[in-house]
Design an enzyme around this catalytic site. Structure first.
Site, PDB file in Angstrom:
ATOM      1  N   ASP A 210       5.146  -5.460  -2.705  1.00 35.13           N
ATOM      2  CA  ASP A 210       5.287  -5.620  -1.248  1.00 35.13           C
ATOM      3  C   ASP A 210       4.390  -6.783  -0.798  1.00 35.13           C
ATOM      4  O   ASP A 210       3.619  -7.324  -1.581  1.00 35.13           O
ATOM      5  CB  ASP A 210       4.904  -4.324  -0.511  1.00 35.13           C
TER       6      ASP A 210
ATOM      7  N   ASP B 267      13.629   0.041 -16.172  1.00 36.04           N
ATOM      8  CA  ASP B 267      13.502  -1.377 -15.817  1.00 36.04           C
ATOM      9  C   ASP B 267      14.586  -1.754 -14.819  1.00 36.04           C
ATOM     10  O   ASP B 267      15.518  -2.492 -15.133  1.00 36.04           O
ATOM     11  CB  ASP B 267      13.580  -2.248 -17.074  1.00 36.04           C
TER      12      ASP B 267
ATOM     13  N   GLU C 150       6.897  -1.254 -10.376  1.00 31.40           N
ATOM     14  CA  GLU C 150       6.302  -2.213  -9.444  1.00 31.40           C
ATOM     15  C   GLU C 150       5.129  -2.924 -10.136  1.00 31.40           C
ATOM     16  O   GLU C 150       4.705  -2.535 -11.227  1.00 31.40           O
ATOM     17  CB  GLU C 150       5.801  -1.510  -8.166  1.00 31.40           C
TER      18      GLU C 150
HETATM   19  O1  G3I Z   1      -2.403  12.976  -8.332  1.00 29.01           O
HETATM   20  C1  G3I Z   1      -1.286  13.679  -7.813  1.00 29.01           C
HETATM   21  C2  G3I Z   1      -0.913  14.815  -8.727  1.00 29.01           C
HETATM   22  O2  G3I Z   1      -1.965  15.728  -8.827  1.00 29.01           O
HETATM   23  C3  G3I Z   1       0.353  15.493  -8.196  1.00 29.01           C
HETATM   24  O3  G3I Z   1       0.783  16.468  -9.115  1.00 29.01           O
HETATM   25  C4  G3I Z   1       1.446  14.461  -8.006  1.00 29.01           C
HETATM   26  C5  G3I Z   1       2.696  15.123  -7.421  1.00 29.01           C
HETATM   27  O4  G3I Z   1       3.398  14.293  -6.549  1.00 29.01           O
HETATM   28  O5  G3I Z   1       1.003  13.417  -7.183  1.00 29.01           O
HETATM   29  C6  G3I Z   1      -0.122  12.723  -7.668  1.00 29.01           C
HETATM   30  O6  G3I Z   1      -0.491  11.726  -6.764  1.00 29.01           O
HETATM   31  C7  G3I Z   1       0.324  10.595  -6.653  1.00 29.01           C
HETATM   32  C8  G3I Z   1      -0.582   9.388  -6.828  1.00 29.01           C
HETATM   33  O7  G3I Z   1       0.102   8.221  -6.536  1.00 29.01           O
HETATM   34  C9  G3I Z   1      -1.083   9.307  -8.264  1.00 29.01           C
HETATM   35  O8  G3I Z   1      -1.779   8.163  -8.503  1.00 29.01           O
HETATM   36  C10 G3I Z   1       1.009  10.592  -5.311  1.00 29.01           C
HETATM   37  O9  G3I Z   1       1.984  11.622  -5.268  1.00 29.01           O
HETATM   38  C11 G3I Z   1       1.657   9.258  -5.079  1.00 29.01           C
HETATM   39  O10 G3I Z   1       2.235   9.220  -3.788  1.00 29.01           O
HETATM   40  C12 G3I Z   1       0.651   8.154  -5.222  1.00 29.01           C
HETATM   41  O11 G3I Z   1       1.324   6.957  -5.163  1.00 29.01           O
HETATM   42  C13 G3I Z   1       0.639   5.825  -4.704  1.00 29.01           C
HETATM   43  C14 G3I Z   1       1.641   4.982  -3.933  1.00 29.01           C
HETATM   44  O12 G3I Z   1       1.042   3.782  -3.535  1.00 29.01           O
HETATM   45  C15 G3I Z   1       2.209   5.690  -2.714  1.00 29.01           C
HETATM   46  O13 G3I Z   1       1.254   5.825  -1.746  1.00 29.01           O
HETATM   47  C16 G3I Z   1       0.128   5.021  -5.902  1.00 29.01           C
HETATM   48  O14 G3I Z   1      -0.887   5.730  -6.575  1.00 29.01           O
HETATM   49  C17 G3I Z   1      -0.383   3.671  -5.440  1.00 29.01           C
HETATM   50  O15 G3I Z   1      -0.731   2.910  -6.569  1.00 29.01           O
HETATM   51  C18 G3I Z   1       0.685   2.976  -4.639  1.00 29.01           C
HETATM   52  O16 G3I Z   1       0.192   1.790  -4.174  1.00 29.01           O
HETATM   53  C19 G3I Z   1       1.140   0.931  -3.567  1.00 29.01           C
HETATM   54  C20 G3I Z   1       0.646   0.638  -2.163  1.00 29.01           C
HETATM   55  O17 G3I Z   1       0.698   1.827  -1.418  1.00 29.01           O
HETATM   56  C21 G3I Z   1       1.475  -0.459  -1.515  1.00 29.01           C
HETATM   57  N1  G3I Z   1       1.573  -1.598  -2.357  1.00 29.01           N
HETATM   58  C22 G3I Z   1       2.114  -1.315  -3.682  1.00 29.01           C
HETATM   59  C23 G3I Z   1       1.262  -0.328  -4.415  1.00 29.01           C
HETATM   60  C24 G3I Z   1       1.767  -0.037  -5.815  1.00 29.01           C
HETATM   61  O18 G3I Z   1       2.917   0.732  -5.861  1.00 29.01           O
HETATM   62  O1  9MR Z   2       9.046  -1.340  -1.733  1.00 31.27           O
HETATM   63  C1  9MR Z   2       7.949  -0.484  -1.472  1.00 31.27           C
HETATM   64  C2  9MR Z   2       6.873  -0.673  -2.492  1.00 31.27           C
HETATM   65  O2  9MR Z   2       6.423  -1.994  -2.484  1.00 31.27           O
HETATM   66  C3  9MR Z   2       5.759   0.337  -2.252  1.00 31.27           C
HETATM   67  O3  9MR Z   2       4.769   0.304  -3.224  1.00 31.27           O
HETATM   68  C4  9MR Z   2       6.300   1.727  -2.231  1.00 31.27           C
HETATM   69  C5  9MR Z   2       5.151   2.689  -1.905  1.00 31.27           C
HETATM   70  O4  9MR Z   2       5.535   3.769  -1.174  1.00 31.27           O
HETATM   71  O5  9MR Z   2       7.333   1.838  -1.304  1.00 31.27           O
HETATM   72  C6  9MR Z   2       8.404   0.948  -1.498  1.00 31.27           C
HETATM   73  O6  9MR Z   2       9.294   1.090  -0.457  1.00 31.27           O
HETATM   74  C7  9MR Z   2      10.159   2.171  -0.580  1.00 31.27           C
HETATM   75  C8  9MR Z   2       9.781   3.247   0.419  1.00 31.27           C
HETATM   76  O7  9MR Z   2       8.507   3.784   0.136  1.00 31.27           O
HETATM   77  C9  9MR Z   2      10.820   4.333   0.408  1.00 31.27           C
HETATM   78  N1  9MR Z   2      12.142   3.785   0.637  1.00 31.27           N
HETATM   79  C10 9MR Z   2      12.533   2.782  -0.354  1.00 31.27           C
HETATM   80  C11 9MR Z   2      11.568   1.637  -0.374  1.00 31.27           C
HETATM   81  C12 9MR Z   2      11.885   0.629  -1.504  1.00 31.27           C
HETATM   82  O8  9MR Z   2      13.144   0.221  -1.534  1.00 31.27           O
END
Ligand code: G3I
Ligand code: 9MR
Length: 570
Positions: free
Chosen positions: A187, A541, A550
């Site tokens: 993003d 992929d 990502e």
């Molecule tokens: O740790 C829990 C686990 O105990 C549980 O069983 C499981 C069930 O859903 O969830 C686990 O946590 C997850 C966590 O990542 C683990 O690292 C969350 O559900 C999950 O929502 C979370 O996702 C994060 C994601 O953003 C959504 O917020 C990622 O760690 C994080 O790296 C990712 O970061 C994103 C930024 O928001 C936006 N830019 C891109 C970046 C990479 O994807």
């Molecule tokens: O594209 C988004 C990605 O860069 C973020 O890491 C991710 C984290 O939540 O979310 C992606 O966007 C998705 C959104 O969360 C849910 N609807 C689909 C989006 C991607 O197509």
């Protein structure tokens, strides 16, 4: 000339005949590399342990062949049993005794062959450069010129001037100029916490090996200014981080729109960008990384270093009077949250860096009164791993600490590293990970960072070998058979969830990115059909897979550290 061609054809014929003579007619060597064989697709340093895995096919022996079809090594495979995480029967082969540089491939039971790989010095040199250069490709607010970006040239976008402040941020300001910095991931958002963590990890590498990427090592606009190109690249991010401080010393959490954009190039992005949130974690991470940078930058640019440390101490002060302001997305914002409501680790990292940068007793007192658990917390690295950033800086500068405190930290670190080694030994793939969450590749790379630091403070080779085994996983010895660094390996990631790669019209993705990797939680399962039910294979992929495919700043940073460390120690 004609004679030479004849000779060459003859040699090829003989070699091919010799090769097929060694095979039983029913078991002709398949010409296509088998994806049952999982091996580091770059290869190995001459001194490395050299292990690979054969999954889901019962075979007994293996041969290592050179490119002239000569057998140079022969060995047996050992049965490691079924790995629950991948559902596969895993056999392991080992040819550490082979140390002669060259290009090789494996032949298994005379019927399956592997991708080619090398035994060579400088194994990760190019991959390291690409992994650092990927940050250049993530630069916001400026064009990527052809001279530096080649086919990945693109126009500028996201100037991020006069961004309105979202009301939830609780600021007296109405707007802020915050151009520059790197896009966080696939993003186009910019998030202070994740930016600080990632920059801090790479600053550690620079502290240890200031010339790891020398000036002109990357071909970026600053190349030729007499300063390491890694410094220059990190400075681009640090300058943005500096801009995210409010007048009162607090630091804003992120700069994004309310929603994620579509897959468009930066110049076609048209959502309104806002400054969102102000909280304890972002403020402390800002304070920590700027103190760390000011200490390392002092010799290079005194004026900048002074500005950084002043901002850092102001941020610390703010955080001490606002000790638990957690960030949550306001109800009208859905971009990345990087939520964090646990601040002990952030306080500890900031205090550690401030002590090392200023030598002030009050920071040391804070550290001694607020010891942190020495444990490796997997997942959510921006939330907990920052504690390790502190440990690593303190260990690197142990001579500035009271002996007893330094001793405790060292013991804690080695104990943790030993537990990672134990897990590696009992895992059929030779990794210390059984649970695969969002960004699992960074979880495992962060373990390798811990092992490299253990090697640094103890000199014990076993830690270096552990780190290498983890890198083998990233580069192809894993249950998906992919090499997880874009642009590298034989089984390449082609469709990362990365907006420029998905919209630039070029087949190959921008190189040098570590993708998130297998993620059992499959948060994107509505859009992505996963072909395997197993956690270690929960990877696709496809561009839609933001939960497994990502790219992200804090997934590349530990890879940069580990490759840089290995290049300097092998
Ligand atoms: O740790 C829990 C686990 O105990 C549980 O069983 C499981 C069930 O859903 O969830 C686990 O946590 C997850 C966590 O990542 C683990 O690292 C969350 O559900 C999950 O929502 C979370 O996702 C994060 C994601 O953003 C959504 O917020 C990622 O760690 C994080 O790296 C990712 O970061 C994103 C930024 O928001 C936006 N830019 C891109 C970046 C990479 O994807
Ligand atoms: O594209 C988004 C990605 O860069 C973020 O890491 C991710 C984290 O939540 O979310 C992606 O966007 C998705 C959104 O969360 C849910 N609807 C689909 C989006 C991607 O197509």
């Amino acid at each position: 000339m004609r004679y030479m061609i004849k000779q060459l054809v003859l040699m090829l014929l003989v070699a091919t005949l010799m090769n097929s003579c060694t095979l039983e007619p029913s078991k002709q060597l398949n010409d296509v590399a088998s994806d049952h064989i999982r091996i580091n697709q770059l290869g190995f340093y001459p001194k490395s342990a050299k292990q690979f895995v054969v999954a889901d096919t019962l075979v007994a022996g293996f041969e290592v062949m050179d490119m002239k079809f000569n057998k140079v090594y022969e060995g047996k495979l050992s049965d490691k049993g079924i790995w629950k995480a991948s559902g596969e029967r895993v056999l392991m082969g080992d040819f550490h005794a082979l140390k002669t540089p060259g290009t090789y491939y494996l032949v298994i039971d005379k019927k399956l062959k592997s991708h080619p790989f090398q035994i060579t010095d400088g194994l990760y040199k190019e991959a390291l450069q690409a992994a650092v250069k990927s940050y250049y490709f993530q630069r916001a607010s400026m064009a990527i010129e052809e001279t530096y970006g080649g086919i990945y040239k693109r126009a500028a976008g996201h100037y991020d001037m006069a961004c309105s402040i979202h009301p939830g941020a609780n600021s007296d300001l109405r707007s802020l100029d915050a151009p520059g910095g790197w896009y966080d991931a696939g993003d186009y958002g910019k998030y202070v916490g994740n930016a600080s963590l990632s920059t801090g990890q790479m600053l550690l590498l620079l502290e240890q090996y200031p010339n790891v990427i020398p000036d002109k090592g990357l071909n970026i606009p600053e190349s030729g200014n007499g300063i390491s190109d890694l410094w220059d690249e990190l400075r681009y991010e640090l300058d943005w981080i500096l801009r995210m401080q409010d007048k009162d010393g607090g630091v804003f959490h992120k700069l994004t729109a309310r929603n994620f954009s579509g897959f468009v190039m930066p110049e076609n992005y048209n959502l309104e960008r806002l400054i969102i949130g102000k909280g304890t974690a972002a403020t402390l991470n800002f304070s920590a990384v700027l103190a760390q940078a000011s200490r390392l930058y002092k010799e290079i640019n005194q004026e900048w270093a002074k500005k950084a440390i002043t901002a850092s101490e102001r941020a610390w002060k703010w955080a001490r009077t606002h000790e638990s302001i957690a960030f949550n997305n306001p109800s009208d914002v859905v971009t990345g949250e990087y939520g964090d409501d646990y601040f002990q680790d952030d306080l500890y990292w900031a205090a550690a860096e401030l002590f090392l940068a200023t030598g002030k007793e009050k920071y040391l007192e804070y550290l001694q009164e607020n010891g942190q658990l020495y444990q490796h917390q997997l997942t959510n690295s921006w939330k907990f791993f920052v504690r390790n950033n502190a440990f690593h800086s303190l260990l690197e500068n142990a001579d500035q600490l009271p002996d007893e405190y330094a001793h405790q930290l060292k013991q804690g670190h080695l104990h943790l590293a030993d537990s990672i080694l134990v897990a590696i030994t009992s895992n059929p793939y030779g990794i210390a990970l059984e649970r695969f969450e969002w960004g699992s590749n960074s979880d495992i790379l962060n373990q390798a960072v811990i092992l490299c630091m253990a090697h640094r403070i103890s000199g014990d080779e076993k830690y270096l070998e552990g780190a290498e085994k983890i890198n083998d996983y990233i580069f192809g010895k894993n249950a998906t058979a992919y090499c997880f660094l874009t642009g590298f390996g034989s089984e390449r990631v082609m469709f990362p969830h990365h907006r420029p790669s998905g919209s630039d019209g070029i087949d190959d993705p921008v190189p040098g990115f570590i993708i998130g990797g297998p993620n059992h939680d499959r948060q994107d399962k509505n859009q992505v059909s996963y072909s395997s039910p197993y956690p270690a294979k929960a990877y696709e992929d496809v561009e839609e897979s933001y939960a497994s495919n990502e790219v992200c700043l804090n997934w590349n940073a530990p890879a940069v550290y580990v490759m840089g460390y290995l290049e300097n120690n092998r």
